[in-house]
Write a protein that holds these residues in place. Structure first.
Motif, PDB file in Angstrom:
ATOM      1  N   PHE A  12       0.860  -1.183   0.000  1.00 45.85           N
ATOM      2  CA  PHE A  12       0.000   0.000   0.000  1.00 45.85           C
ATOM      3  C   PHE A  12       0.892   1.227   0.000  1.00 45.85           C
TER       4      PHE A  12
ATOM      5  N   THR B 155      -2.706  -5.117   6.016  1.00 46.26           N
ATOM      6  CA  THR B 155      -2.367  -3.819   5.418  1.00 46.26           C
ATOM      7  C   THR B 155      -3.454  -2.795   5.690  1.00 46.26           C
ATOM      8  N   ARG B 156      -4.700  -3.181   5.499  1.00 50.25           N
ATOM      9  CA  ARG B 156      -5.818  -2.251   5.740  1.00 50.25           C
ATOM     10  C   ARG B 156      -5.882  -1.859   7.220  1.00 50.25           C
ATOM     11  N   TYR B 157      -5.687  -2.836   8.083  1.00 51.34           N
ATOM     12  CA  TYR B 157      -5.668  -2.565   9.515  1.00 51.34           C
ATOM     13  C   TYR B 157      -4.571  -1.555   9.850  1.00 51.34           C
TER      14      TYR B 157
ATOM     15  N   PHE C 234      -3.983  -8.644   2.830  1.00 56.36           N
ATOM     16  CA  PHE C 234      -4.854  -7.486   2.597  1.00 56.36           C
ATOM     17  C   PHE C 234      -5.382  -6.927   3.914  1.00 56.36           C
ATOM     18  N   ALA C 235      -5.872  -7.803   4.793  1.00 56.56           N
ATOM     19  CA  ALA C 235      -6.450  -7.340   6.057  1.00 56.56           C
ATOM     20  C   ALA C 235      -5.398  -6.658   6.932  1.00 56.56           C
TER      21      ALA C 235
ATOM     22  N   ALA D  68     -10.802  -3.355   8.652  1.00 59.59           N
ATOM     23  CA  ALA D  68      -9.887  -4.234   7.917  1.00 59.59           C
ATOM     24  C   ALA D  68     -10.573  -5.523   7.482  1.00 59.59           C
TER      25      ALA D  68
ATOM     26  N   ILE E 115      -3.082   0.816   8.039  1.00 58.77           N
ATOM     27  CA  ILE E 115      -3.310   2.217   7.654  1.00 58.77           C
ATOM     28  C   ILE E 115      -4.396   2.847   8.528  1.00 58.77           C
ATOM     29  N   GLU E 116      -5.397   2.082   8.909  1.00 59.92           N
ATOM     30  CA  GLU E 116      -6.423   2.627   9.805  1.00 59.92           C
ATOM     31  C   GLU E 116      -5.815   2.978  11.159  1.00 59.92           C
TER      32      GLU E 116
END
Length: 160
Positions: free
Chosen positions: A35, A112-114, A109-110, A158, A116-117
């Protein structure tokens, strides 16, 4: 010199170097997610000219490592690294790079999303937006790193 898993730097971010550091040729990897958060040319109806980031570096690195540790606990197969840039950034430059490698794409994916949040929630980095006619400091991280409700909110996003 080895690439650190977590860093705050004034240098241009190198996604390939961080990816190499995180992956390290693990034959069990089935997915790598990268990301990159980029400086965009607009925000809130204004044309953005450039951004400036400032950080409390020691605390920022500590909070970023906490995020990596939290992600590792939630997605044990995932390995992660993240670098955030400070200083003046031009339109199109990366302000943050997050890399997650895992045996399974869903975990990468999860995680990475977690990450950034959580960065937005707890990492003490502040953004100053410059636009035609002025500049403004935008709100930075406001959650306590130990706030379980904030952590759970990032987890729900996430995994949502």
């Amino acid at each position: 010199m080895p690439v650190p898993a977590v860093a705050v730097t004034g240098a241009v971010l190198d996604a390939a170097a961080l990816t190499s550091a995180v992956c390290s040729g693990d034959p069990g990897d089935g997915a790598v997610v990268t990301f990159a958060g980029l400086v965009r040319n607009h925000n809130q109806g204004r044309l953005v000219r450039f951004l400036e980031y400032e950080a409390y570096e020691a605390l920022a690195v500590k909070a970023m490592q906490q995020i990596v540790d939290e992600a590792s606990a939630a997605w044990p197969s995932a390995r992660m690294g993240m670098h955030h840039r400070v200083g003046r950034l031009e339109i199109g430059e990366a302000s943050i790079i997050i890399v997650a490698a895992s045996a399974h794409r869903a975990d990468a994916f999860a995680a990475t999303r977690y990450a950034i949040e959580r960065v937005k929630q707890i990492v003490p980095i502040w953004k100053r937006e410059h636009f035609d006619g002025g500049d403004v400091w935008l709100e930075g991280a406001v959650a306590d790193p130990a706030d379980e409700d904030a952590r759970q909110k990032a987890y729900r996003i996430a995994c949502g």
